[in-house]
Design an enzyme around this catalytic site. Structure first.
Site, PDB file in Angstrom:
ATOM      1  N   HIS A 102      15.849  31.954  12.144  1.00 39.11           N
ATOM      2  CA  HIS A 102      15.029  33.116  11.787  1.00 39.11           C
ATOM      3  C   HIS A 102      15.849  34.364  12.106  1.00 39.11           C
ATOM      4  O   HIS A 102      16.440  34.466  13.194  1.00 39.11           O
ATOM      5  CB  HIS A 102      13.769  33.164  12.646  1.00 39.11           C
ATOM      6  CG  HIS A 102      12.664  32.252  12.216  1.00 39.11           C
ATOM      7  ND1 HIS A 102      12.830  30.908  12.095  1.00 39.11           N
ATOM      8  CD2 HIS A 102      11.368  32.512  11.882  1.00 39.11           C
ATOM      9  CE1 HIS A 102      11.665  30.367  11.703  1.00 39.11           C
ATOM     10  NE2 HIS A 102      10.767  31.320  11.571  1.00 39.11           N
ATOM     11  N   HIS A 126      10.655  26.550   4.920  1.00 38.79           N
ATOM     12  CA  HIS A 126      10.313  27.381   6.083  1.00 38.79           C
ATOM     13  C   HIS A 126       8.840  27.144   6.402  1.00 38.79           C
ATOM     14  O   HIS A 126       7.956  27.818   5.871  1.00 38.79           O
ATOM     15  CB  HIS A 126      10.604  28.854   5.767  1.00 38.79           C
ATOM     16  CG  HIS A 126      10.382  29.785   6.915  1.00 38.79           C
ATOM     17  ND1 HIS A 126      10.944  31.042   6.984  1.00 38.79           N
ATOM     18  CD2 HIS A 126       9.660  29.653   8.055  1.00 38.79           C
ATOM     19  CE1 HIS A 126      10.567  31.630   8.109  1.00 38.79           C
ATOM     20  NE2 HIS A 126       9.779  30.813   8.764  1.00 38.79           N
ATOM     21  N   GLU A 178      13.312  39.415  10.375  1.00 35.41           N
ATOM     22  CA  GLU A 178      11.861  39.420  10.106  1.00 35.41           C
ATOM     23  C   GLU A 178      11.303  40.735  10.667  1.00 35.41           C
ATOM     24  O   GLU A 178      10.875  41.600   9.917  1.00 35.41           O
ATOM     25  CB  GLU A 178      11.204  38.201  10.764  1.00 35.41           C
ATOM     26  CG  GLU A 178       9.694  38.133  10.587  1.00 35.41           C
ATOM     27  CD  GLU A 178       9.045  36.970  11.343  1.00 35.41           C
ATOM     28  OE1 GLU A 178       9.679  36.405  12.256  1.00 35.41           O
ATOM     29  OE2 GLU A 178       7.885  36.638  11.009  1.00 35.41           O
ATOM     30  N   HIS A 220       6.470  25.852   9.801  1.00 34.44           N
ATOM     31  CA  HIS A 220       6.291  25.383  11.178  1.00 34.44           C
ATOM     32  C   HIS A 220       5.106  24.426  11.184  1.00 34.44           C
ATOM     33  O   HIS A 220       3.983  24.841  10.869  1.00 34.44           O
ATOM     34  CB  HIS A 220       6.020  26.561  12.120  1.00 34.44           C
ATOM     35  CG  HIS A 220       7.085  27.617  12.093  1.00 34.44           C
ATOM     36  ND1 HIS A 220       8.081  27.692  13.037  1.00 34.44           N
ATOM     37  CD2 HIS A 220       7.325  28.629  11.219  1.00 34.44           C
ATOM     38  CE1 HIS A 220       8.886  28.718  12.763  1.00 34.44           C
ATOM     39  NE2 HIS A 220       8.447  29.298  11.658  1.00 34.44           N
ATOM     40  N   ASP A 234       3.499  29.735   8.405  1.00 35.43           N
ATOM     41  CA  ASP A 234       2.409  29.211   9.236  1.00 35.43           C
ATOM     42  C   ASP A 234       1.115  29.325   8.430  1.00 35.43           C
ATOM     43  O   ASP A 234       0.296  30.227   8.675  1.00 35.43           O
ATOM     44  CB  ASP A 234       2.297  30.019  10.536  1.00 35.43           C
ATOM     45  CG  ASP A 234       3.588  29.987  11.332  1.00 35.43           C
ATOM     46  OD1 ASP A 234       3.868  28.969  11.969  1.00 35.43           O
ATOM     47  OD2 ASP A 234       4.333  30.988  11.274  1.00 35.43           O
TER      48      ASP A 234
HETATM   49  N1  HPA Z   1       8.706  34.101  13.270  1.00 36.85           N
HETATM   50  C1  HPA Z   1       9.242  33.668  14.389  1.00 36.85           C
HETATM   51  N2  HPA Z   1       8.813  32.590  15.015  1.00 36.85           N
HETATM   52  C2  HPA Z   1       7.813  31.899  14.487  1.00 36.85           C
HETATM   53  C3  HPA Z   1       7.216  32.293  13.327  1.00 36.85           C
HETATM   54  C4  HPA Z   1       7.702  33.446  12.667  1.00 36.85           C
HETATM   55  O1  HPA Z   1       7.234  33.892  11.594  1.00 36.85           O
HETATM   56  N3  HPA Z   1       6.239  31.386  13.069  1.00 36.85           N
HETATM   57  C5  HPA Z   1       6.275  30.464  14.055  1.00 36.85           C
HETATM   58  N4  HPA Z   1       7.223  30.767  14.917  1.00 36.85           N
HETATM   59 ZN    ZN Z   2       8.917  31.056  10.630  1.00 34.54          ZN
END
Ligand code: HPA
Ligand code: ZN
Length: 321
Positions: A188, A8, A191, A10, A270
């Protein structure tokens, strides 16, 4: 440390603040930041959306094939230093095509670095194109066709960006098509969204792996389902804390997820925006929860098992640990 897979991540989220300013100068992109300190002062977020606004603004500096190759190579070098032997990385293709950078430029740059990752860094790699759920599904379908037309080898597709209020169901056709094309699927979910978002990603999209998924813990029958099927959850502790998806690190559900027998692994999401790479994430959870070497070995083994490597490769990496 045993070998880890990072599942995971990006690529755009590895764009360090210094590189934002360097690339802005090189590519003549005007940004509203006075200097590095001014930019860094903005790395504090009230929510996922607050972070995404900065993340999309900064990635405007990525323009050329070389930019994408350098970004990817820098991540792979840093990941190798963190103990990563397998990286299945996300690229937010639409965020680039929407601002006029053609798909072949983005994907050629990324895959140039990925194709050398084994030889240069000892990291096996795969590319997952992530689609943006705040945009219409038709946009994602167009971007998927553009990605396929480049001829670049893809490992899978994913879904990310703003979550609450943006249902996954409109992306079901895209997921079915990608599956028919032989690609793997992740999404995703859970979250900022509640457990129903995780159910939707599983039921509507058929996602094989859930990115984040922490809010699944609020639904005991879903936890049981995830545990029984050993559906992987790619958890990102520093991200969850910095985006306030959890009230504090001490209240992060990672220990409860391990206790529930979930196939959970730790990832950095990230890292340039949330305070650290995979090793940093492991260090904070180890210290916060007093994780033992056995716990870390479980997290490492889970990450390899949750990867999309062939079973023979998984067995080889697991025995190396
Ligand atoms: N969540 C959703 N989209 C995203 C994230 C995340 O943590 N990081 C980069 N795009
Ligand atoms: Zn993410």
């Amino acid at each position: 440390m045993p070998p880890f897979a990072e599942l995971h991540l990006h690529l755009e989220g590895t764009l360090e603040a210094e590189m934002v300013l360097e690339l802005a100068e090189r590519n003549h992109v005007r940004l509203p930041y006075a200097d590095l300190d001014d930019l860094r002062a903005r790395y504090s977020y009230a929510s996922l959306q607050d972070f995404l606004d900065l993340y999309y603004a900064n990635m405007q500096v990525l323009r050329t094939e070389a930019d994408f190759a350098e970004l990817t190579d820098a991540y792979l070098a840093r990941a190798a230093a963190a103990g990563v032997v397998r990286a299945e990385v996300f690229c937010d293709l639409q965020a680039h095509t929407a601002r006029g950078v053609p798909a072949p430029v983005v994907l050629a740059g990324v895959t140039d670095a990925l194709s050398r990752s084994e030889a240069d860094h000892g990291v096996s790699s795969g590319l997952i194109v992530t689609f943006l759920r705040h945009l219409p599904a038709a946009d994602a379908e167009r971007a998927y066709a553009e990605a396929l037309a480049t001829g670049v080898e893809l490992l899978g597709i994913g879904l990310c960006s703003s979550e609450v209020g943006f249902p996954a169901a409109p992306f079901a056709d895209l997921y079915a098509r990608a599956r028919a094309d032989g690609l793997r699927t992740v999404a995703h979910a859970g979250e900022e969204g509640d457990a129903s978002y995780v159910r939707e990603a599983l039921d509507q999209l058929g996602a094989e792996r859930i990115d984040h998924g922490i809010n699944a813990m609020r639904d005991p029958s879903l936890v049981q389902h995830l545990a029984e099927r050993q559906i992987p959850l790619t958890v990102c502790p520093l991200s969850n804390v910095r985006l306030k998806a959890v009230p504090s690190l001490a209240e992060h559900p990672l220990p409860a997820m391990l206790d529930a027998g979930l196939l959970v692994c730790v990832n950095s999401d990230d890292p340039a925006y949330f305070g650290g790479y995979l090793d940093d994430n492991l260090a904070v959870v180890r210290d916060a929860f007093g994780l033992t070497e056995d716990h870390l070995a479980t997290l490492a083994a889970n990450s390899i098992k949750a990867s999309f490597l062939p079973e023979s490769e998984k067995a080889r990496m697991l025995s190396a640990g």
